[in-house]
Design a protein around this motif. Structure first.
Motif: not given
Length: 497
Positions: A466-478
């Protein structure tokens, strides 16, 4: 910065082109990407140029603001904490000496006959400024009261005429602090009321005011976090764009990360996969970074390889997650070996798995510290698990392990420490597969199934995913526009060869 492209020609070009025409569109794109001539090169620096102090300070300010905003968004528990200077450091000694000199001077002034209130009035002025900074727009009456009671010209006039009651001013200040502080500071306020000596009282007042400043700052952070969340992606992207305009090389290591992933794909490494995913639309292919590219960040050699710039603010978090992955792989490997060796005799026994898991967890708690001795730790794990399993077998009417079985189990447990061990590689592959599936499933809102053998660490692994996905998802958006631009360049380089 622009990169030079080498053009090579050989007799096999025509044959290669014919083979490419037979590939599917997605295979064609991936082949072109992985054949980039720039792949694997170390990023080159731009020609040196003079930078003014003002430019450096402005850039540092922008980066600091971006990092602070990023931290507030991605870390829901982020709080400002007091800065603690290292024990015995020069800065700490200088600070202590200066503070002691100031308070000693204040005490000497107040002991004079008549007392001198020069330092005391300066402290009152500073306290007044701090109290006013705590007030909101609705605190009009309290603001007027503070201005009236802590009227500095009047206080100075009273001091000159020997009519100043510094103790009465202190009690007023404590009362205002009590009305403005958070409930968690009530005990601190009550302790202030018990202090009678002026110098210790002022010292304690400033100490409590410092904590109140932190409380107010953290309250402000929690208040603005929802608003920041709505604009976080655009804000961070715009700040990074400004930084990129001033530092054209600010994506060099990000480019190398994506190129290295493409290299892994071409060489067929089991640790890597496609650098891009493609989807056919109305126009050209739409590029996105493949989940396996992000998994490479959990296998990073932080000591020798610079981290991609787009993940630099989260490098510490990725290091922590990488260590967690390594620990979960070892933990699940040891438990799998233990249960496989003991067989059906211990299968399904309540509480045994947690007991064995706790034993291993305790021994692996310091596995990433310099003092950790892996061989000794795993030898101890083997001893403790053999004892616990033998006890459990006897308790349920089975014969305990023989010396030969114990030695076999200890050897198998110690062997899981090696990365090339069959069980170690199996559990590592399953953990990586789960994390990949989690990234892919987050877009479909369906959690992936847990691979076999990972049930004992399911809670920890899911939290990590969950943590890994949250950081990756936010990074992808930015940073998705930058990733697409880099991947497009890789494709263009592939077409030119």
């Amino acid at each position: 910065m622009p990169k030079e492209t080498d053009h090579h020609k050989d007799g096999g070009d025509e044959e290669t082109k014919e083979e490419r025409t037979q590939d599917t569109p997605e295979e064609t794109v991936r082949n072109k990407v992985t054949e980039s001539p720039n792949r694997g090169r170390t990023p080159q620096a731009s020609p040196p140029r003079f930078v003014s102090i003002e430019e450096l300070m402005e850039t540092a300010k922008d980066v600091t603001n971006m990092a602070l905003a990023h931290e507030i968004i991605v870390n829901q528990e982020f709080q400002i904490t007091p800065a603690e200077l290292p024990e015995g450091s020069l800065e700490r000694r200088v600070k202590e000496i200066m503070h002691k000199a100031f308070w000693d001077c204040l005490e000497e002034q107040l002991k004079e006959d008549p007392p001198t209130y020069g330092h005391a009035i300066k402290l009152v002025a500073e306290i007044k400024e701090t109290l006013l900074s705590f007030l909101l727009s609705g605190h009009g009456r309290l603001r007027s009261c503070i201005e009236e009671v802590l009227d500095l010209p009047l206080i100075q006039q009273q001091a000159d005429n020997g009519a100043l009651d510094i103790g009465q001013l202190s009690q007023f200040i404590i009362g205002v602090m009590g009305s403005l502080c958070a409930p968690c500071r009530d005990d601190d306020i009550n302790k202030l009321k018990e202090i009678t000596d002026i110098v210790p009282l002022f010292k304690a007042i400033f100490s409590v005011l410092d904590r109140m400043k932190l409380d107010m700052a953290n309250f402000a952070i929690n208040s603005i976090r929802p608003h920041m969340s709505n604009h976080a992606v655009q804000y961070e992207r715009s700040k990074f764009h400004e930084f990129l305009q001033k530092n054209p090389n600010a994506l060099d290591y990000t480019e190398k990360w994506l190129e290295d992933t493409a290299k892994c794909m071409r060489e067929g490494s089991k640790d890597c996969a496609a650098v891009v995913t493609t989807s056919a639309g109305a126009g050209p292919f739409n590029f996105d970074v493949h989940p396996h590219s992000f998994l490479l960040l959990l296998r990073w050699d932080h000591a020798s390889d610079p981290f991609p710039e787009t993940f630099l603010m989260d490098q510490g978090r990725f290091q922590e997650m990488q260590q967690e992955v390594e620990k979960l792989v070892l933990l699940s490997s040891v438990l799998l070996v233990a249960y496989t060796t003991a067989g059906e005799a211990i299968s399904g026994l309540p509480g045994l798995m947690e007991t064995l898991k706790n034993i291993v967890n305790v021994m692996l708690a310091d596995m990433h510290t310099p003092s950790f001795n892996a061989q000794e730790a795993f030898a101890t794990i083997g001893e403790k698990l053999c004892d616990e399993l033998s006890r459990c077998l006897r308790q349920h009417g089975h014969s305990s392990f023989s010396d030969e079985q114990k030695n076999t189990l200890k050897g198998q447990i110690s062997a899981t420490l090696q990365p090339d061990n069959t069980v170690h590689k199996l559990m590592d592959s399953r953990v990586q597969s789960y994390l990949t599936a989690f990234l892919e499933s987050s877009q479909r809102k369906t959690p992936p199934a847990l691979p076999g053998g990972l049930a004992p660490v399911s809670t920890e692994l899911t939290e990590l995913a969950v943590r890994f996905d949250r950081f990756v998802t936010f990074n992808r958006l930015v940073y998705s526009p930058y990733y697409k631009n880099i991947l497009s360049k890789l494709l263009t380089s592939g077409e030119s060869t």
